[in-house]
Design a protein around this motif. Structure first.
Motif, mmCIF file in Angstrom:
data_model
loop_
_atom_site.group_PDB
_atom_site.id
_atom_site.type_symbol
_atom_site.label_atom_id
_atom_site.label_comp_id
_atom_site.label_asym_id
_atom_site.label_seq_id
_atom_site.Cartn_x
_atom_site.Cartn_y
_atom_site.Cartn_z
ATOM 1 N N LEU A 129 -11.035 5.221 -3.043
ATOM 2 C CA LEU A 129 -12.000 4.446 -3.040
ATOM 3 C C LEU A 129 -11.478 3.041 -3.130
ATOM 4 C CD1 LEU A 129 -13.076 7.140 -3.634
ATOM 5 C CD2 LEU A 129 -14.618 5.922 -5.309
ATOM 6 N N PRO A 130 -12.326 1.924 -2.826
ATOM 7 C CA PRO A 130 -12.093 0.478 -2.861
ATOM 8 C C PRO A 130 -11.648 0.259 -4.183
ATOM 9 C CG PRO A 130 -13.888 0.655 -1.515
ATOM 10 C CD PRO A 130 -13.731 1.891 -2.063
ATOM 11 N N PRO A 131 -10.306 -0.538 -4.231
ATOM 12 C CA PRO A 131 -9.804 -0.831 -5.614
ATOM 13 C C PRO A 131 -10.285 -1.960 -6.229
ATOM 14 C CG PRO A 131 -8.376 -1.829 -4.103
ATOM 15 C CD PRO A 131 -9.576 -1.171 -3.236
ATOM 16 N N THR A 132 -10.196 -1.935 -7.720
ATOM 17 C CA THR A 132 -10.794 -2.960 -8.564
ATOM 18 C C THR A 132 -9.635 -3.932 -8.825
ATOM 19 O OG1 THR A 132 -12.676 -1.947 -9.028
ATOM 20 C CG2 THR A 132 -11.736 -3.608 -10.460
ATOM 21 N N PRO B 46 -8.060 -6.094 0.281
ATOM 22 C CA PRO B 46 -8.455 -4.858 0.570
ATOM 23 C C PRO B 46 -9.930 -4.734 0.895
ATOM 24 C CG PRO B 46 -6.877 -4.567 -1.373
ATOM 25 C CD PRO B 46 -7.362 -6.128 -1.117
ATOM 26 N N LYS B 47 -10.430 -3.897 2.078
ATOM 27 C CA LYS B 47 -11.623 -3.893 2.563
ATOM 28 C C LYS B 47 -12.532 -2.957 1.396
ATOM 29 C CE LYS B 47 -14.865 -2.058 5.913
ATOM 30 N NZ LYS B 47 -14.866 -1.179 7.276
ATOM 31 N N GLY B 48 -13.487 -3.830 0.999
ATOM 32 C CA GLY B 48 -14.610 -3.280 -0.282
ATOM 33 C C GLY B 48 -14.109 -3.698 -1.519
ATOM 34 N N ALA B 49 -12.923 -4.284 -1.960
ATOM 35 C CA ALA B 49 -12.343 -4.397 -3.084
ATOM 36 C C ALA B 49 -13.353 -4.946 -4.128
ATOM 37 C CB ALA B 49 -11.196 -5.436 -3.027
ATOM 38 N N PHE B 50 -13.398 -4.645 -5.405
ATOM 39 C CA PHE B 50 -13.928 -5.166 -6.442
ATOM 40 C C PHE B 50 -13.498 -6.276 -7.377
ATOM 41 C CE2 PHE B 50 -16.198 -5.026 -10.450
ATOM 42 C CZ PHE B 50 -17.573 -5.279 -10.159
ATOM 43 N N LYS C 229 3.315 5.706 -7.639
ATOM 44 C CA LYS C 229 4.791 5.454 -7.194
ATOM 45 C C LYS C 229 4.981 4.915 -5.966
ATOM 46 C CE LYS C 229 9.348 7.449 -7.372
ATOM 47 N NZ LYS C 229 10.008 8.734 -7.677
ATOM 48 N N PRO C 230 4.427 5.558 -4.887
ATOM 49 C CA PRO C 230 4.511 4.869 -3.482
ATOM 50 C C PRO C 230 3.692 3.980 -3.463
ATOM 51 C CG PRO C 230 3.045 6.880 -3.472
ATOM 52 C CD PRO C 230 3.534 6.853 -4.736
ATOM 53 N N LEU C 231 2.857 3.644 -4.143
ATOM 54 C CA LEU C 231 2.030 2.139 -4.100
ATOM 55 C C LEU C 231 2.835 1.050 -4.618
ATOM 56 C CD1 LEU C 231 -0.678 0.810 -3.500
ATOM 57 C CD2 LEU C 231 -1.605 1.534 -5.642
ATOM 58 N N LYS C 232 3.551 1.255 -5.628
ATOM 59 C CA LYS C 232 4.253 0.304 -6.224
ATOM 60 C C LYS C 232 5.556 -0.057 -5.363
ATOM 61 C CE LYS C 232 2.736 0.369 -10.988
ATOM 62 N NZ LYS C 232 3.275 0.338 -12.451
ATOM 63 N N GLY D 227 -1.926 -4.997 2.394
ATOM 64 C CA GLY D 227 -0.898 -4.169 3.099
ATOM 65 C C GLY D 227 -0.566 -2.955 2.452
ATOM 66 N N PRO D 228 0.023 -3.157 1.523
ATOM 67 C CA PRO D 228 0.499 -1.909 0.658
ATOM 68 C C PRO D 228 -0.667 -0.854 0.170
ATOM 69 C CG PRO D 228 1.423 -4.030 -0.328
ATOM 70 C CD PRO D 228 0.510 -4.293 0.616
ATOM 71 N N TRP D 229 -1.745 -1.332 0.008
ATOM 72 C CA TRP D 229 -2.968 -0.680 -0.290
ATOM 73 C C TRP D 229 -3.457 0.202 0.859
ATOM 74 C CZ3 TRP D 229 -5.368 1.404 -4.428
ATOM 75 C CH2 TRP D 229 -6.795 2.213 -4.266
ATOM 76 N N GLU D 230 -3.682 -0.437 1.753
ATOM 77 C CA GLU D 230 -4.044 0.346 3.212
ATOM 78 C C GLU D 230 -2.926 1.317 3.725
ATOM 79 O OE1 GLU D 230 -4.807 -2.646 6.071
ATOM 80 O OE2 GLU D 230 -6.975 -3.172 5.163
#
Length: 484
Positions: free
Chosen positions: A137-140, A157-161, A242-245, A275-278
């Motif tokens: 889901l979109p991150p906060t 990121p798209k839709g981020a809160f 882990k992969p996100l960081k 970029g990292p989030w997507e």
């Protein structure tokens, strides 16, 4: 490597072995040969594990599975366990604005190799939510502050809160806003059948009355994971973060290179984080494997029990799988020469160098009033408990506030009385009037004497013991009036 060689030196010296080592210290070649002779061993970097996590037992996690199943069965929504699009996990983690420096090419022999960057050591909190179906889901993004001169989510990121707090950390108000304005609208937009299961850790920001009430009304079963066990049973921690960081570390270095050493700020974080989030959010299979590895979906109740190996050491947990190979007897395979004390003595010598941290684990269970309650935070019984706890806290705060106001009023009254008394005393003294006969100085300026302890002046004839003395004798006296 050096620490390993030093430990080997201590072992052979205590064991009394004859070795070809100089001063008992083996070299790197010996260590390389030892590793070749023992292919079952490898040099690893251990993961830092807190004392609380080292004593998590398999019984505790098995009880969590049973309680979750029983609660959903009692609520009549056991179908959640077979619906991956209705099972979610959310958790927050921090991302450093200035990451670690990477290796660069430099001239051999250079004494100083520097890289320009930001000295800001702060982090940005990000709340991530994933589902068993593989959706992210979109991150906060939680930032410190209430108002911003720029849009912090621009190019993010798209839709981020956007979450706002005084210190940039997650709290119950930010989590409430996320559930109300991001999570629930996402469920409605994607037509997810309700009720849904939202798994969270036991952080105070999640265990709040207004959050539980909102979830109760919206058909969200807010269920907490076992305490100190997120490294074993929380999908976000097991596979997603882990992969996100790692992706963020690469993106942060690239940002510094592209912006002339300028570090990421809270206004540019969302843009750099996109970029990292997507990159990680599109890895749906990895997200599904995270739920599978924790035994949540499919609901197999199987998890990586080898992660509980420390509990087998500290609490003797029989359910923890110890994946370590058996320790070979020192002296075998001719690794460092024959033992002079025999196998049992070598075992005792080795035990002298094994260091286990002391973990004070209390066996007494503290009564919290939640023992007989359902574990679900959004359940009616748990909400009643949270409401009573919140009301008691408000009453206590009101009592403290009232007591503080009483102390301040009492202090102000006391200080006001002192000021009034002082003002009264000052106004009562008139240096031009004799307090004894009320005669004024202007009418009779001769034969006056002043008190050495106040500002009053008297006629000499009005003071006992001064009449008849000469001026020199009066000046030599430390005169104190009857008012002082």
């Amino acid at each position: 490597m050096i620490a390993t060689l030093i430990t080997v030196r201590k072992i052979v010296l205590d064991d009394g072995r004859e070795t070809p080592f100089k001063d008992g210290m083996p070299g790197k070649k010996w260590l390389a040969g030892f590793m070749r002779r023992h292919p079952e061993l490898s040099e690893r970097k251990p993961e830092l594990l807190g004392g609380e996590r080292a004593v998590v037992s398999s019984e505790k996690i098995d009880r969590f599975y049973a309680d979750l199943h029983d609660y959903l069965e009692q609520k009549g929504c056991l179908s959640i366990l077979s619906s991956p699009d209705r099972m979610f996990n959310c958790d927050e983690t921090g991302f450093a604005l200035c990451g670690k420096m990477c290796r660069v090419l430099a001239t051999k022999g250079s004494r100083t190799v520097s890289a320009v960057g930001s000295s800001d050591k702060s982090q940005v909190t990000v709340l991530a939510t994933i589902s068993a179906s593989g959706d992210a889901l979109p991150p906060t993004i939680v930032l410190a502050g209430k108002r911003f001169r720029e849009n912090p989510l621009e190019n993010g990121p798209k839709g981020a809160f956007l979450g706002r707090s005084d210190n940039g950390w997650m709290n119950s108000e930010v989590f409430y806003e996320y559930v109300a304005n991001s999570f629930i609208p996402w469920l409605e937009e994607h037509k997810i059948p309700k009720p849904v299961l939202l798994l969270v850790d036991g952080h105070s920001s999640h265990v709040a009355y207004h959050v539980g009430q909102l979830c109760n009304e919206a058909g969200v079963e807010l269920y907490p994971l076992p305490s100190h066990a997120s490294h074993v049973i929380q999908p976000c921690d097991v596979s997603f973060f882990k992969p996100l960081k790692s992706a963020w570390a690469r993106a942060e270095r690239q940002w510094r290179q592209e912006h002339g050493g300028t570090g990421v700020t809270k206004y540019s974080f969302a843009s750099a984080f996109r970029g990292p989030w997507e990159e990680v959010a599109k890895r749906r299979d990895m997200i599904r494997k995270a739920f599978r590895a924790t035994g949540l979906f499919p609901f197999s109740r199987e998890f990586a029990r080898e992660k509980l190996a420390p509990s087998s050491v500290f609490i003797g947990d029989p359910g923890a799988s110890n994946a370590h190979a058996p320790t070979p007897t020192p002296g075998s395979s001719g690794d460092a020469g024959p033992s002079t004390t025999g196998g049992q003595g070598a075992r005792l010598t080795l035990d002298k160098h094994l260091r286990y941290p002391v973990i004070n684990r209390s066996t007494k269970k503290r009564k919290t009033g939640r023992e007989d309650l359902p574990k679900c935070i959004s359940s009616d019984a748990y909400l009643q408990y949270l409401k009573e706890k919140q009301d008691a806290k408000e009453r206590e705060e009101e009592r403290k506030k009232k007591r503080k106001e009483e102390r301040e009023a009492k202090k102000a009254a006391k200080e006001g009385g002192k000021r009034k008394e002082k003002k009264k005393n000052v106004e009562a003294i008139d240096e031009n009037v004799c307090p004894e006969c009320a005669g004024r100085y202007d009418d009779d300026p001769e034969e006056w004497v002043g008190c050495s302890y106040c500002t009053r002046w008297f006629h000499v004839v009005c003071c006992d013991g001064l009449d008849g003395l000469t001026d020199e004798e009066i000046e030599a006296i430390d005169f104190k009036c009857r008012y002082c």
